[in-house]
Write a protein that holds these residues in place. Structure first.
Motif, PDB file in Angstrom:
ATOM      1  N   TYR A  20       0.866  -1.182   0.000  1.00 11.29           N
ATOM      2  CA  TYR A  20       0.000   0.000   0.000  1.00 11.29           C
ATOM      3  C   TYR A  20       0.900   1.228   0.000  1.00 11.29           C
ATOM      4  CZ  TYR A  20      -4.243  -2.662   1.272  1.00 11.29           C
ATOM      5  OH  TYR A  20      -5.305  -3.526   1.300  1.00 11.29           O
ATOM      6  N   VAL A  21       0.566   2.199  -0.853  1.00  9.37           N
ATOM      7  CA  VAL A  21       1.295   3.468  -0.903  1.00  9.37           C
ATOM      8  C   VAL A  21       0.400   4.553  -0.342  1.00  9.37           C
ATOM      9  CG1 VAL A  21       2.442   5.155  -2.381  1.00  9.37           C
ATOM     10  CG2 VAL A  21       2.584   2.728  -2.934  1.00  9.37           C
ATOM     11  N   MET A  22       0.963   5.374   0.565  1.00  7.94           N
ATOM     12  CA  MET A  22       0.179   6.432   1.202  1.00  7.94           C
ATOM     13  C   MET A  22       0.953   7.749   1.102  1.00  7.94           C
ATOM     14  SD  MET A  22      -1.044   4.258   4.542  1.00  7.94           S
ATOM     15  CE  MET A  22      -2.279   5.467   5.030  1.00  7.94           C
ATOM     16  N   ASN A  23       0.826   8.394  -0.047  1.00  5.40           N
ATOM     17  CA  ASN A  23       1.582   9.628  -0.306  1.00  5.40           C
ATOM     18  C   ASN A  23       0.724  10.852  -0.008  1.00  5.40           C
ATOM     19  OD1 ASN A  23       3.557  11.421  -1.170  1.00  5.40           O
ATOM     20  ND2 ASN A  23       2.886  11.333  -3.297  1.00  5.40           N
ATOM     21  N   LEU A  24       0.489  11.061   1.279  1.00  8.21           N
ATOM     22  CA  LEU A  24      -0.204  12.266   1.765  1.00  8.21           C
ATOM     23  C   LEU A  24       0.507  12.690   3.050  1.00  8.21           C
ATOM     24  CD1 LEU A  24      -2.721  14.089   1.186  1.00  8.21           C
ATOM     25  CD2 LEU A  24      -3.943  12.680   2.849  1.00  8.21           C
ATOM     26  N   PRO A  25       1.695  13.288   2.914  1.00  5.67           N
ATOM     27  CA  PRO A  25       2.570  13.445   4.079  1.00  5.67           C
ATOM     28  C   PRO A  25       1.988  14.256   5.226  1.00  5.67           C
ATOM     29  CG  PRO A  25       3.382  14.692   2.179  1.00  5.67           C
ATOM     30  CD  PRO A  25       2.306  13.799   1.677  1.00  5.67           C
ATOM     31  N   ASP A  26       1.074  15.165   4.946  1.00  5.97           N
ATOM     32  CA  ASP A  26       0.487  15.945   6.041  1.00  5.97           C
ATOM     33  C   ASP A  26      -0.343  15.097   6.996  1.00  5.97           C
ATOM     34  OD1 ASP A  26       1.404  18.540   5.993  1.00  5.97           O
ATOM     35  OD2 ASP A  26       0.000  19.180   4.448  1.00  5.97           O
ATOM     36  N   SER A  27      -0.988  14.057   6.470  1.00  8.50           N
ATOM     37  CA  SER A  27      -1.931  13.335   7.330  1.00  8.50           C
ATOM     38  C   SER A  27      -1.972  11.828   7.109  1.00  8.50           C
ATOM     39  CB  SER A  27      -3.344  13.902   7.120  1.00  8.50           C
ATOM     40  OG  SER A  27      -3.742  13.797   5.759  1.00  8.50           O
ATOM     41  N   ALA A  28      -1.126  11.270   6.255  1.00 10.75           N
ATOM     42  CA  ALA A  28      -1.218   9.842   5.940  1.00 10.75           C
ATOM     43  C   ALA A  28      -1.104   8.962   7.181  1.00 10.75           C
ATOM     44  CB  ALA A  28      -0.144   9.459   4.917  1.00 10.75           C
ATOM     45  N   LEU A  29      -0.274   9.354   8.139  1.00  6.21           N
ATOM     46  CA  LEU A  29      -0.114   8.537   9.343  1.00  6.21           C
ATOM     47  C   LEU A  29      -1.441   8.321  10.060  1.00  6.21           C
ATOM     48  CD1 LEU A  29       3.202   9.830  11.012  1.00  6.21           C
ATOM     49  CD2 LEU A  29       2.860   7.715   9.732  1.00  6.21           C
ATOM     50  N   THR A  30      -2.310   9.327  10.012  1.00 10.20           N
ATOM     51  CA  THR A  30      -3.565   9.233  10.754  1.00 10.20           C
ATOM     52  C   THR A  30      -4.521   8.203  10.158  1.00 10.20           C
ATOM     53  OG1 THR A  30      -4.652  10.994   9.473  1.00 10.20           O
ATOM     54  CG2 THR A  30      -3.356  11.668  11.378  1.00 10.20           C
ATOM     55  N   PHE A  31      -4.226   7.717   8.958  1.00  9.47           N
ATOM     56  CA  PHE A  31      -5.062   6.701   8.333  1.00  9.47           C
ATOM     57  C   PHE A  31      -4.613   5.282   8.683  1.00  9.47           C
ATOM     58  CE2 PHE A  31      -5.926  10.455   5.934  1.00  9.47           C
ATOM     59  CZ  PHE A  31      -7.158  10.301   5.310  1.00  9.47           C
ATOM     60  N   LEU A  32      -3.481   5.143   9.367  1.00 11.98           N
ATOM     61  CA  LEU A  32      -2.930   3.810   9.606  1.00 11.98           C
ATOM     62  C   LEU A  32      -3.827   2.945  10.475  1.00 11.98           C
ATOM     63  CD1 LEU A  32       0.881   4.590  10.122  1.00 11.98           C
ATOM     64  CD2 LEU A  32      -0.203   3.476   8.152  1.00 11.98           C
ATOM     65  N   ASP A  33      -4.677   3.550  11.289  1.00 21.02           N
ATOM     66  CA  ASP A  33      -5.545   2.740  12.138  1.00 21.02           C
ATOM     67  C   ASP A  33      -6.526   1.905  11.321  1.00 21.02           C
ATOM     68  OD1 ASP A  33      -6.737   5.185  11.393  1.00 21.02           O
ATOM     69  OD2 ASP A  33      -8.223   5.013  12.981  1.00 21.02           O
ATOM     70  N   GLU A  34      -6.763   2.298  10.063  1.00 19.87           N
ATOM     71  CA  GLU A  34      -7.675   1.530   9.222  1.00 19.87           C
ATOM     72  C   GLU A  34      -7.098   0.165   8.842  1.00 19.87           C
ATOM     73  OE1 GLU A  34     -10.685   2.113   8.613  1.00 19.87           O
ATOM     74  OE2 GLU A  34     -10.840   4.198   9.295  1.00 19.87           O
ATOM     75  N   PHE A  35      -5.785   0.004   8.977  1.00 16.95           N
ATOM     76  CA  PHE A  35      -5.177  -1.284   8.649  1.00 16.95           C
ATOM     77  C   PHE A  35      -5.279  -2.265   9.808  1.00 16.95           C
ATOM     78  CE2 PHE A  35      -3.042   1.515   5.594  1.00 16.95           C
ATOM     79  CZ  PHE A  35      -3.222   0.782   4.426  1.00 16.95           C
ATOM     80  N   VAL A  36      -5.616  -1.776  10.988  1.00 17.85           N
ATOM     81  CA  VAL A  36      -5.798  -2.666  12.137  1.00 17.85           C
ATOM     82  C   VAL A  36      -7.139  -3.387  11.954  1.00 17.85           C
ATOM     83  CG1 VAL A  36      -6.001  -2.830  14.631  1.00 17.85           C
ATOM     84  CG2 VAL A  36      -4.473  -1.122  13.604  1.00 17.85           C
ATOM     85  N   GLY A  37      -7.083  -4.692  11.877  1.00 15.67           N
ATOM     86  CA  GLY A  37      -8.303  -5.450  11.590  1.00 15.67           C
ATOM     87  C   GLY A  37      -8.760  -5.263  10.158  1.00 15.67           C
ATOM     88  N   LEU A  38      -7.801  -5.130   9.235  1.00 17.48           N
ATOM     89  CA  LEU A  38      -8.128  -4.870   7.837  1.00 17.48           C
ATOM     90  C   LEU A  38      -9.116  -5.900   7.293  1.00 17.48           C
ATOM     91  CD1 LEU A  38      -7.564  -3.336   5.160  1.00 17.48           C
ATOM     92  CD2 LEU A  38      -5.646  -4.906   4.788  1.00 17.48           C
ATOM     93  N   TYR A  39      -8.941  -7.181   7.681  1.00 15.01           N
ATOM     94  CA  TYR A  39      -9.800  -8.243   7.158  1.00 15.01           C
ATOM     95  C   TYR A  39     -10.939  -8.604   8.098  1.00 15.01           C
ATOM     96  CZ  TYR A  39      -6.619  -9.057   3.277  1.00 15.01           C
ATOM     97  OH  TYR A  39      -5.873  -8.927   2.124  1.00 15.01           O
TER      98      TYR A  39
END
Length: 501
Positions: free
Chosen positions: A390-409
């Motif tokens: 997965y590529v997340m090229n939104l440096p201002d806020s991309a880190l804040t989306f990482l919680d969506e990968f917890v329990g991805l499936y």
């Protein structure tokens, strides 16, 4: 298609006198000064330099004289020592600027001469200042010396030299001569003190760069939703739909409505090299496709998403123009929705295509054994059941989306049951861009290791986990660039732990 270039901002951080010394050491002459100019007057920038030119009836003696008496001929940057003279007059001075040798070589009717060193600017002084050997050579070869007026006009001066002659003296320490070129657009970031001179600066940049057709200045801060900002056209045509080549692909987009940063070209290529043909990549904030389209050309299967309708529109065009439609599937979702739905999206893609995409044949090639010209056959590439990256090229806020990968499936348990048993199954790699800004007053200044540790701590907090699940050593950091002295941009990469899936 227009080529682009990236010119890093050139900054003069010396005193005015030091600046002058450096410039004068490079080139003695400077354009005339007018610090009250508010509208560009090209006719103002004329400097006339009195010189002496020597003409030989036999043109080959010009090169002989130049090579034998190098110390006697003109040696100034950007001024050719070989010039043309009026064909019917050996005494009148020429007011025309010097021509390059290549301009003269193709015209046998043009009389040519060689300029003497700048200190020899009076014909009647040659007998005292020119070396006896040079005088003897000229006498033996019937040379004629005459006055020559070298005219240096607006077209001769560099942009920095023009700026130094028209901007207020208090601004000369940092001349805004740098820009980033995207397609035919030159983008500059003028500080507030330079804003009143924006149109003047823009016109000079336009004049001095043949590939630039429009000069723009950012008028506000970047918009956090779509990473765009308002622009003012300073000079040139009011057309911000550009065509850009990168990574052997072409991209078309409206520069004012989408996010594009030409300085990230190296970063795009770096990550694309990590993707292997046949792998599946989720590009969460795909923009107009700088990661997705080149990866598709590499036969990587990409699900590319962007929330900005304009980015999505141009991404669809760029996918089609680069003939990567079989390998790149675009979507126009919020980043969180895309991550949540990504396992389902790849399954839907597989169902639409019976689990594979077809690489068309028909490309000509020469058989190495028979020498015959043949055409490649079409072949199929299987669409993976799971994501490799997965590529997340939104440096201002991309880190804040990482919680969506917890329990991805967790929302797609049926899909997970199908893929976890596959012998080739692996958890995806996450490549997340971010800033880690720090205070300039920090003492000592934080090391890169310290900044990496701060990013790691933020990731653990956002993903609500600890370093036993995602240890610091499992993260890979790459410094992309420094957008400011205390604001580095990183790409942090890690393989999502199975326990978090």
């Amino acid at each position: 298609m227009r080529k682009s270039c990236i010119l890093l901002c050139k900054r003069f951080r010396m005193t005015n006198s030091a600046n002058d010394a450096v410039l004068n050491a490079t080139f003695k002459y400077q354009p005339p000064v007018n610090r009250n100019m508010h509208e560009l007057d090209r006719s103002f920038f004329v400097t006339k330099v009195p010189l002496v030119v020597v003409h030989f009836p036999d043109p080959k003696n010009i090169s002989l004289f130049t090579n034998k008496f190098k110390q006697e001929v003109l040696s100034l940057p950007r001024i050719s020592r070989v010039v043309r003279l009026a064909a019917d007059d050996s005494t009148n001075a020429s007011a025309e600027p010097p021509l390059k040798k290549s301009s003269l070589a193709n015209d046998n009717h043009i009389r040519k001469g060689v300029l003497l060193r700048e200190s020899l600017n009076q014909v009647d002084e040659l007998s005292k200042q020119l070396s006896p050997e040079a005088q003897q050579f000229m006498k033996e070869n019937l040379a004629i010396a005459q006055p020559y007026e070298c005219v240096l006009d607006y077209s001769f001066w560099k942009a920095e030299e023009i700026f130094r002659s028209i901007l207020p003296e208090q601004f000369l320490d940092e001349i805004p001569s740098g820009f980033t070129a995207t397609g035919h657009v030159a983008h500059i970031n003028l500080r507030n003190e330079f804003k009143p001179y924006g149109q003047l600066i823009g016109q000079v940049i336009l004049d001095k760069n043949s590939k630039v057709e429009t000069v723009v200045d950012k008028t506000d801060s970047i918009d956090t939703k779509f990473r765009t900002f308002c622009m003012q056209v300073l000079a040139g045509k009011n057309d911000l739909v550009v065509e850009q080549r990168e990574s052997n692909c072409s991209f078309k987009f409206d520069f004012s409505k989408v996010y594009w940063n030409s300085r990230l070209h190296t970063e795009h290529d770096r990550l694309i090299q990590k993707f292997q043909p046949g792998q599946c990549v989720g590009d969460v904030f795909a923009g107009v496709g700088p990661f997705a389209v080149p990866a598709g050309k590499k036969k990587v299967l990409v699900l590319a998403n962007d929330l900005n309708p304009e980015s999505y529109k141009y991404m669809v065009e760029n996918i089609a123009d680069n003939k990567t439609g079989s390998f790149v599937q675009p979507s126009n979702l919020d980043g969180r929705d895309f991550i949540r739905q990504s396992p389902l999206l790849v399954q839907q893609w597989r169902h639409r295509t019976a689990g594979q995409v077809v690489v068309p044949g028909g490309k000509r090639y020469k058989d190495s054994k028979t020498g015959e010209t043949k055409r490649t056959e079409s072949r199929s590439v299987a669409i993976p059941r799971f994501y490799h990256h997965y590529v997340m090229n939104l440096p201002d806020s991309a880190l804040t989306f990482l919680d969506e990968f917890v329990g991805l499936y967790s929302r797609h348990s049926e899909i997970y049951e199908q893929i976890k048993a596959l012998p080739e199954f692996q958890a995806p790699w996450i490549h997340c861009h971010c800033f880690e800004k720090y205070d300039a007053t920090e003492s000592p200044e934080p090391s890169m290791t310290e900044l990496h540790s701060r990013v790691h701590a933020r990731i653990l907090k956002i993903m609500n986990t600890d370093d036993t699940v995602l240890p610091f050593e499992s993260l890979q950091f790459h410094l992309v660039r420094k957008v400011a002295p205390t604001k580095p941009m990183f790409c942090v990469s890690f393989q999502l732990p199975h326990v978090l899936l």
